[in-house]
Design a protein around this motif. Structure first.
Motif, PDB file in Angstrom:
ATOM      1  N   UNK A  61       0.833  -1.197   0.000  1.00  0.00           N
ATOM      2  CA  UNK A  61       0.000   0.000   0.000  1.00  0.00           C
ATOM      3  C   UNK A  61       0.864   1.242   0.000  1.00  0.00           C
ATOM      4  N   UNK A  62       0.377   2.296  -0.614  1.00  0.00           N
ATOM      5  CA  UNK A  62       1.125   3.547  -0.689  1.00  0.00           C
ATOM      6  C   UNK A  62       0.952   4.336   0.601  1.00  0.00           C
ATOM      7  N   UNK A  63       2.062   4.760   1.187  1.00  0.00           N
ATOM      8  CA  UNK A  63       2.023   5.596   2.391  1.00  0.00           C
ATOM      9  C   UNK A  63       2.221   4.798   3.670  1.00  0.00           C
ATOM     10  N   UNK A  64       2.393   5.527   4.770  1.00  0.00           N
ATOM     11  CA  UNK A  64       2.605   4.916   6.082  1.00  0.00           C
ATOM     12  C   UNK A  64       1.283   4.908   6.841  1.00  0.00           C
ATOM     13  N   UNK A  65       0.575   3.798   6.775  1.00  0.00           N
ATOM     14  CA  UNK A  65      -0.723   3.641   7.422  1.00  0.00           C
ATOM     15  C   UNK A  65      -0.724   2.450   8.372  1.00  0.00           C
ATOM     16  N   UNK A  66       0.442   2.099   8.914  1.00  0.00           N
ATOM     17  CA  UNK A  66       0.547   0.884   9.720  1.00  0.00           C
ATOM     18  C   UNK A  66      -0.432   0.846  10.882  1.00  0.00           C
ATOM     19  N   UNK A  67      -0.452   1.886  11.699  1.00  0.00           N
ATOM     20  CA  UNK A  67      -1.286   1.875  12.897  1.00  0.00           C
ATOM     21  C   UNK A  67      -2.775   1.812  12.549  1.00  0.00           C
ATOM     22  N   UNK A  68      -3.186   2.596  11.567  1.00  0.00           N
ATOM     23  CA  UNK A  68      -4.586   2.606  11.168  1.00  0.00           C
ATOM     24  C   UNK A  68      -4.995   1.257  10.577  1.00  0.00           C
ATOM     25  N   UNK A  69      -4.114   0.665   9.769  1.00  0.00           N
ATOM     26  CA  UNK A  69      -4.429  -0.620   9.152  1.00  0.00           C
ATOM     27  C   UNK A  69      -4.473  -1.728  10.202  1.00  0.00           C
ATOM     28  N   UNK A  70      -3.573  -1.674  11.184  1.00  0.00           N
ATOM     29  CA  UNK A  70      -3.603  -2.674  12.257  1.00  0.00           C
ATOM     30  C   UNK A  70      -4.924  -2.603  13.020  1.00  0.00           C
ATOM     31  N   UNK A  71      -5.380  -1.396  13.337  1.00  0.00           N
ATOM     32  CA  UNK A  71      -6.667  -1.242  14.023  1.00  0.00           C
ATOM     33  C   UNK A  71      -7.814  -1.767  13.166  1.00  0.00           C
ATOM     34  N   UNK A  72      -7.767  -1.457  11.875  1.00  0.00           N
ATOM     35  CA  UNK A  72      -8.806  -1.906  10.951  1.00  0.00           C
ATOM     36  C   UNK A  72      -8.847  -3.434  10.871  1.00  0.00           C
ATOM     37  N   UNK A  73      -7.671  -4.068  10.767  1.00  0.00           N
ATOM     38  CA  UNK A  73      -7.616  -5.525  10.678  1.00  0.00           C
ATOM     39  C   UNK A  73      -8.083  -6.185  11.970  1.00  0.00           C
ATOM     40  N   UNK A  74      -7.759  -5.588  13.114  1.00  0.00           N
ATOM     41  CA  UNK A  74      -8.228  -6.134  14.396  1.00  0.00           C
ATOM     42  C   UNK A  74      -9.744  -6.066  14.486  1.00  0.00           C
ATOM     43  N   UNK A  75     -10.338  -4.983  13.974  1.00  0.00           N
ATOM     44  CA  UNK A  75     -11.795  -4.865  13.957  1.00  0.00           C
ATOM     45  C   UNK A  75     -12.424  -5.936  13.076  1.00  0.00           C
ATOM     46  N   UNK A  76     -11.717  -6.313  12.025  1.00  0.00           N
ATOM     47  CA  UNK A  76     -12.205  -7.343  11.111  1.00  0.00           C
ATOM     48  C   UNK A  76     -11.968  -8.756  11.640  1.00  0.00           C
ATOM     49  N   UNK A  77     -11.245  -8.897  12.764  1.00  0.00           N
ATOM     50  CA  UNK A  77     -11.030 -10.207  13.367  1.00  0.00           C
ATOM     51  C   UNK A  77      -9.709 -10.863  13.017  1.00  0.00           C
ATOM     52  N   UNK A  78      -8.759 -10.102  12.497  1.00  0.00           N
ATOM     53  CA  UNK A  78      -7.450 -10.634  12.143  1.00  0.00           C
ATOM     54  C   UNK A  78      -6.476 -10.440  13.293  1.00  0.00           C
ATOM     55  N   UNK A  79      -5.519 -11.350  13.398  1.00  0.00           N
ATOM     56  CA  UNK A  79      -4.431 -11.190  14.356  1.00  0.00           C
ATOM     57  C   UNK A  79      -3.337 -10.382  13.662  1.00  0.00           C
ATOM     58  N   UNK A  80      -2.838  -9.354  14.324  1.00  0.00           N
ATOM     59  CA  UNK A  80      -1.799  -8.520  13.705  1.00  0.00           C
ATOM     60  C   UNK A  80      -0.594  -8.408  14.614  1.00  0.00           C
ATOM     61  N   UNK A  81       0.529  -8.132  13.995  1.00  0.00           N
ATOM     62  CA  UNK A  81       1.782  -7.946  14.715  1.00  0.00           C
ATOM     63  C   UNK A  81       2.581  -6.902  13.963  1.00  0.00           C
ATOM     64  N   UNK A  82       3.118  -5.934  14.694  1.00  0.00           N
ATOM     65  CA  UNK A  82       3.896  -4.878  14.046  1.00  0.00           C
ATOM     66  C   UNK A  82       5.347  -5.324  13.916  1.00  0.00           C
ATOM     67  N   UNK A  83       5.899  -5.134  12.740  1.00  0.00           N
ATOM     68  CA  UNK A  83       7.270  -5.536  12.457  1.00  0.00           C
ATOM     69  C   UNK A  83       8.018  -4.340  11.905  1.00  0.00           C
ATOM     70  N   UNK A  84       9.268  -4.182  12.283  1.00  0.00           N
ATOM     71  CA  UNK A  84      10.114  -3.165  11.684  1.00  0.00           C
ATOM     72  C   UNK A  84      10.010  -1.788  12.306  1.00  0.00           C
ATOM     73  N   UNK A  85      10.008  -1.721  13.622  1.00  0.00           N
ATOM     74  CA  UNK A  85      10.076  -0.421  14.285  1.00  0.00           C
ATOM     75  C   UNK A  85       8.839   0.163  14.738  1.00  0.00           C
TER      76      UNK A  85
END
Length: 85
Positions: A61-85
């Motif tokens: 995806x274009x741009x830095x949207x890590x935090x927003x995308x992690x929240x969105x995926x958690x709302x959808x029921x996905x397990x997420x993990x932040x990698x790389x800082x």
């Protein structure tokens, strides 16, 4: 199509890196079929009004949207993990 997205549990790993001088968010580690991956990518792109695509079973995806995308995926029921800082 929404049932394809929520019916598959995945481990999404949002990573931020620069490609060709521009920041990108990469989601790796998706467990599911290609159609579910495409549906997930489409829903993320529509939710955040950003561009992107699928390459080598990763969503880029274009741009830095890590935090927003992690929240969105958690709302959808996905397990997420932040990698790389």
């Amino acid at each position: 199509r929404d049932d394809l997205v929520t019916g598959v549990q995945t481990c999404a790993l949002p990573i931020y890196e620069k490609r060709k001088g521009k920041g990108t968010t990469i989601i790796e580690g998706f467990e599911g079929d290609v159609e579910a991956l495409k549906a997930l990518a489409k829903s993320i792109k529509q939710e955040f009004s950003i561009g992107g695509g699928i390459k080598d079973y990763c969503i880029i995806l274009q741009g830095n949207f890590r935090d927003q995308i992690m929240d969105y995926l958690k709302q959808k029921g996905y397990k997420t993990k932040r990698v790389g800082g």
